[in-house]
Design a protein around this motif. Structure first.
Motif, PDB file in Angstrom:
ATOM      1  N   UNK A  98       0.850  -1.196   0.000  1.00 39.31           N
ATOM      2  CA  UNK A  98       0.000   0.000   0.000  1.00 39.31           C
ATOM      3  C   UNK A  98       0.883   1.243   0.000  1.00 39.31           C
ATOM      4  N   UNK A  99       0.634   2.126  -0.970  1.00 42.79           N
ATOM      5  CA  UNK A  99       1.327   3.408  -1.030  1.00 42.79           C
ATOM      6  C   UNK A  99       0.335   4.497  -0.628  1.00 42.79           C
ATOM      7  N   UNK A 100       0.693   5.280   0.358  1.00 44.25           N
ATOM      8  CA  UNK A 100      -0.149   6.356   0.883  1.00 44.25           C
ATOM      9  C   UNK A 100       0.531   7.681   0.557  1.00 44.25           C
ATOM     10  N   UNK A 101      -0.114   8.497  -0.290  1.00 39.78           N
ATOM     11  CA  UNK A 101       0.441   9.784  -0.690  1.00 39.78           C
ATOM     12  C   UNK A 101      -0.367  10.882  -0.011  1.00 39.78           C
ATOM     13  N   UNK A 102       0.337  11.797   0.648  1.00 40.94           N
ATOM     14  CA  UNK A 102      -0.304  12.885   1.371  1.00 40.94           C
ATOM     15  C   UNK A 102      -0.011  14.216   0.680  1.00 40.94           C
ATOM     16  N   UNK A 103      -0.662  15.276   1.153  1.00 39.78           N
ATOM     17  CA  UNK A 103      -0.374  16.600   0.597  1.00 39.78           C
ATOM     18  C   UNK A 103       1.112  16.919   0.753  1.00 39.78           C
ATOM     19  N   UNK A 104       1.679  16.524   1.884  1.00 40.38           N
ATOM     20  CA  UNK A 104       3.112  16.681   2.135  1.00 40.38           C
ATOM     21  C   UNK A 104       3.623  15.349   2.665  1.00 40.38           C
ATOM     22  N   UNK A 105       4.397  14.674   1.843  1.00 42.02           N
ATOM     23  CA  UNK A 105       4.983  13.410   2.282  1.00 42.02           C
ATOM     24  C   UNK A 105       4.221  12.194   1.792  1.00 42.02           C
ATOM     25  N   UNK A 106       4.741  11.028   2.192  1.00 43.43           N
ATOM     26  CA  UNK A 106       4.126   9.752   1.809  1.00 43.43           C
ATOM     27  C   UNK A 106       4.626   8.645   2.727  1.00 43.43           C
TER      28      UNK A 106
END
Length: 180
Positions: free
Chosen positions: A130-138
């Motif tokens: 699972x790859x979780x991409x955030x507004x800033x970072x991941x």
């Protein structure tokens, strides 16, 4: 004192286990249909989640992701190394990656993403990357344990599912016939 330490260590381990993207049900019967519910418990160091990409394990068949309001849903299919039969059809290509984009899911909020599919027939452990991409970072929850290690040995482990042997159907009761 010793009991307090053991309780505190147990609590820390439980909190650490929940800090990852994990499956709600962590065991299932091999070869069965399974509702993979991925629990998202946080963003990236306070930053909201904008995308979640799940790479399905080898042998996971007929993936059907659940749409989520406010998110776009994308599936990526690939040619299979080993085709399979289902409902009288030979399947040569299947969904291998599911991606949800949108949200955002704030760091302080919780949500679930769901994929229904059929599990491999062989008991053992399988892993969903699972790859979780955030507004800033991941966060890349993709580490698969090496022999002798467990998911607890990794900072960003893949979501683990233990496949148990299929239950044998109960034998029908013997019928006794009397001849007169």
């Amino acid at each position: 004192m010793k009991t307090s330490f053991i309780l505190a260590a147990g609590l820390l381990a439980a909190l650490n286990a929940q800090a990852h993207i994990v499956l709600e049900q962590r065991t299932a019967e091999a070869g069965s249909y399974y509702k993979a519910t991925f629990m998202l418990t946080h963003g990236c160091d306070g930053s909201p989640t904008r995308e979640v990409k799940v790479t399905l394990p080898e042998g996971f068949q007929r993936a059907r992701p659940q749409p989520k309001p406010g998110w776009t849903l994308e599936t990526q299919s690939e040619k299979l190394a080993k085709p399979y039969e289902t409902h009288g059809k030979t399947i040569t290509e299947d969904v291998r990656v599911v991606t949800w984009r949108g949200g955002p899911l704030l760091d302080a909020h919780y949500d679930e993403l769901i994929i229904m599919g059929r599990l491999p027939a062989t008991p053992g452990k399988i892993y969903f990357k699972v790859e979780q991409v955030c507004e800033k970072g991941r966060h890349d929850w993709v580490a698969i344990p090496e022999p002798g290690k467990t998911i607890r040995d990794y900072k960003e482990p893949a979501a683990e599912l233990t496949l148990t042997p299929r239950a044998e159907p109960a034998a029908a009761p013997a019928t006794v016939h009397k001849h007169e």
